[in-house]
Design an enzyme around this catalytic site. Structure first.
Site, PDB file in Angstrom:
ATOM      1  N   HIS A  73      -9.379  -6.069  -4.199  1.00  0.00           N
ATOM      2  CA  HIS A  73      -8.899  -7.161  -5.032  1.00  0.00           C
ATOM      3  C   HIS A  73      -9.304  -6.884  -6.471  1.00  0.00           C
ATOM      4  O   HIS A  73     -10.052  -5.942  -6.769  1.00  0.00           O
ATOM      5  CB  HIS A  73      -9.449  -8.506  -4.557  1.00  0.00           C
ATOM      6  CG  HIS A  73      -8.679  -9.097  -3.419  1.00  0.00           C
ATOM      7  ND1 HIS A  73      -7.358  -9.460  -3.526  1.00  0.00           N
ATOM      8  CD2 HIS A  73      -9.048  -9.382  -2.131  1.00  0.00           C
ATOM      9  CE1 HIS A  73      -6.946  -9.952  -2.368  1.00  0.00           C
ATOM     10  NE2 HIS A  73      -7.939  -9.908  -1.498  1.00  0.00           N
ATOM     11  N   ILE A 131     -11.452  -7.952  -8.512  1.00  0.00           N
ATOM     12  CA  ILE A 131     -12.869  -7.723  -8.810  1.00  0.00           C
ATOM     13  C   ILE A 131     -13.284  -6.280  -8.525  1.00  0.00           C
ATOM     14  O   ILE A 131     -14.088  -5.697  -9.258  1.00  0.00           O
ATOM     15  CB  ILE A 131     -13.750  -8.715  -8.016  1.00  0.00           C
ATOM     16  CG1 ILE A 131     -15.201  -8.644  -8.489  1.00  0.00           C
ATOM     17  CG2 ILE A 131     -13.641  -8.479  -6.513  1.00  0.00           C
ATOM     18  CD1 ILE A 131     -16.079  -9.739  -7.877  1.00  0.00           C
ATOM     19  N   ARG A 146       0.841  -1.194   0.000  1.00  0.00           N
ATOM     20  CA  ARG A 146       0.000   0.000   0.000  1.00  0.00           C
ATOM     21  C   ARG A 146       0.876   1.244   0.000  1.00  0.00           C
ATOM     22  O   ARG A 146       1.994   1.241   0.513  1.00  0.00           O
ATOM     23  CB  ARG A 146      -0.906   0.025   1.229  1.00  0.00           C
ATOM     24  CG  ARG A 146      -1.999  -1.017   1.223  1.00  0.00           C
ATOM     25  CD  ARG A 146      -3.087  -0.669   2.216  1.00  0.00           C
ATOM     26  NE  ARG A 146      -3.802  -1.855   2.668  1.00  0.00           N
ATOM     27  CZ  ARG A 146      -4.926  -1.831   3.351  1.00  0.00           C
ATOM     28  NH1 ARG A 146      -5.474  -0.676   3.693  1.00  0.00           N
ATOM     29  NH2 ARG A 146      -5.513  -2.955   3.744  1.00  0.00           N
ATOM     30  N   ASP A 180      -5.388  -7.951 -12.012  1.00  0.00           N
ATOM     31  CA  ASP A 180      -4.085  -8.325 -11.471  1.00  0.00           C
ATOM     32  C   ASP A 180      -3.019  -8.474 -12.550  1.00  0.00           C
ATOM     33  O   ASP A 180      -1.926  -7.911 -12.441  1.00  0.00           O
ATOM     34  CB  ASP A 180      -4.188  -9.649 -10.710  1.00  0.00           C
ATOM     35  CG  ASP A 180      -4.780  -9.491  -9.320  1.00  0.00           C
ATOM     36  OD1 ASP A 180      -4.995  -8.343  -8.888  1.00  0.00           O
ATOM     37  OD2 ASP A 180      -5.038 -10.515  -8.660  1.00  0.00           O
TER      38      ASP A 180
END
Length: 368
Positions: free
Chosen positions: A125, A127, A84, A155
């Site tokens: 994620h 999605i 992050r 990804d």
């Protein structure tokens, strides 16, 4: 000859998914990738994403681990990390520090939301990233929920591949005399870019803003998958008129005037229902015998247990064994440079002592 990235050294801070995939791409094409693993971390030799690596275990929260990490980055051409925003800075390994030590360093950052923006610090994620970019909305059957395309689009396509491209581009710029720089690879940005053609179709009014009713998303009868008599599936992509004509001949509908209206969207549901009934009359192998290697734009839908054994994939050596485990082989191919058969991921920390020695540091520093 070695791969085209031979002589490039990349430091990879351990992560999952897109970060390792980017590292695999760089390593597959000749770069030396040194993965910094956390204490207690592990590498699985069956995992393609972790192949072709050297491995060192460092506790970057310790003074000794931080010293070694900085020394590695000072001698590297590039770095990839997937934490992050702010994590690397808190470790003392942010871009300001490392580019200060090594002004030619290409500092690759992989995140879902990017380094800034309202969502930047939120968990997520694949999605979620492709939902925000508008891509997920375009995938699925008409009047049904959007279908997550595994994690290929966010990804790997919109994230890892974009970062790999950015790394190589920035490394080339350095070789041409430019400075090192930071790459902010966000899966929201990358997945939006992957949908560029859909945005064009939307702009010119050729795509409805919903899934399953457009030409390339399963709405058209001539661009979809169909179930066969044995429960297996085939794929049809007969867009161009000459290819559509061959499909009509193979399916026995060449003389059916209803199929003349190829691009009449109002006719698509009925024509698809009719093709569905036709393809269910024979098993997949029989359709394969009729349509394979023709200009119909056809292929059988193969499972993971079938694809490696298909003659085309065998001829191109698309799959191969790495450490006794079947994996996809490096792509793309080059006319001069060649990629060696990949090596399985090592044990975590297997190269710690050797890397310390190369850096001129004592193994006692980490107890290696």
């Amino acid at each position: 000859m070695p791969g085209p990235l031979n002589g490039i050294r990349i430091v990879e801070f351990a992560g999952i998914g897109p970060g390792p995939f980017c590292g695999m791409m760089l390593a597959d094409h000749g770069a030396e990738v040194i993965r910094i693993e956390r204490p207690g971390g592990r590498l699985d030799p069956r995992d393609p994403l972790s192949r072709n690596r050297r491995s060192i275990v460092l506790d970057t929260k310790s003074e000794a681990g931080l010293t070694v990490a900085k020394a590695l980055c000072a001698r590297a051409d590039g770095l990839i990390e997937g934490y992050r925003p702010g994590v690397m800075e808190r470790l003392g390994l942010g871009p300001d520090v490392l580019l200060g030590d090594n002004p030619r360093l290409v500092y690759g950052r992989m995140t879902g939301w990017g380094q800034y923006g309202p969502y930047a610090q939120a968990a997520g994620h694949d999605i979620n990233y492709i939902a925000l970019s508008g891509v997920l909305h375009t995938i699925g059957r008409a009047d049904e929920r959007p279908v997550p395309p595994v994690n290929y689009v966010g990804d790997f396509g919109g994230g890892a591949m974009m970062l790999a491209f950015g790394m190589v581009s920035a490394l080339l710029a350095v070789r041409m005399g430019g400075p090192g720089q930071v790459i902010d690879a966000a899966m929201t940005d990358g997945s939006a870019l992957l949908a560029g053609m859909s945005w064009y179709f939307h702009a010119i009014g050729q795509n409805a803003d919903r899934a399953g009713v457009n030409m390339l998303d399963g709405g058209a009868h001539f661009y979809d998958t169909y179930e066969c008599a044995d429960g297996k599936f085939i794929s049809i992509g007969s867009i161009e008129p000459q290819f559509y004509g061959l499909l009509r001949q193979a399916a026995g509908i060449a003389d059916d005037p209803a199929f003349d209206a190829q691009h009449d969207r109002l006719a698509w549901p009925d024509l698809k229902a009719r093709l569905t009934a036709i393809f269910r009359t024979r098993p997949r192998d029989e359709w394969d015998a009729v349509m394979a290697e023709t200009d119909i734009c056809y292929a059988p839908v193969l499972g993971m247990g079938e694809a490696p054994g298909h003659p085309h994939n065998v001829a191109r050596q698309t799959f191969g064994e790495v450490g006794g485990v079947l994996q996809p082989m490096p792509a793309p191919r080059y006319s001069v440079t060649t990629s060696d058969t990949p090596t399985a991921a090592p044990l975590a920390g297997a190269d710690t002592a050797a890397i310390l020695d190369e850096l001129g540091l004592s193994a006692d520093l980490l107890g290696a």
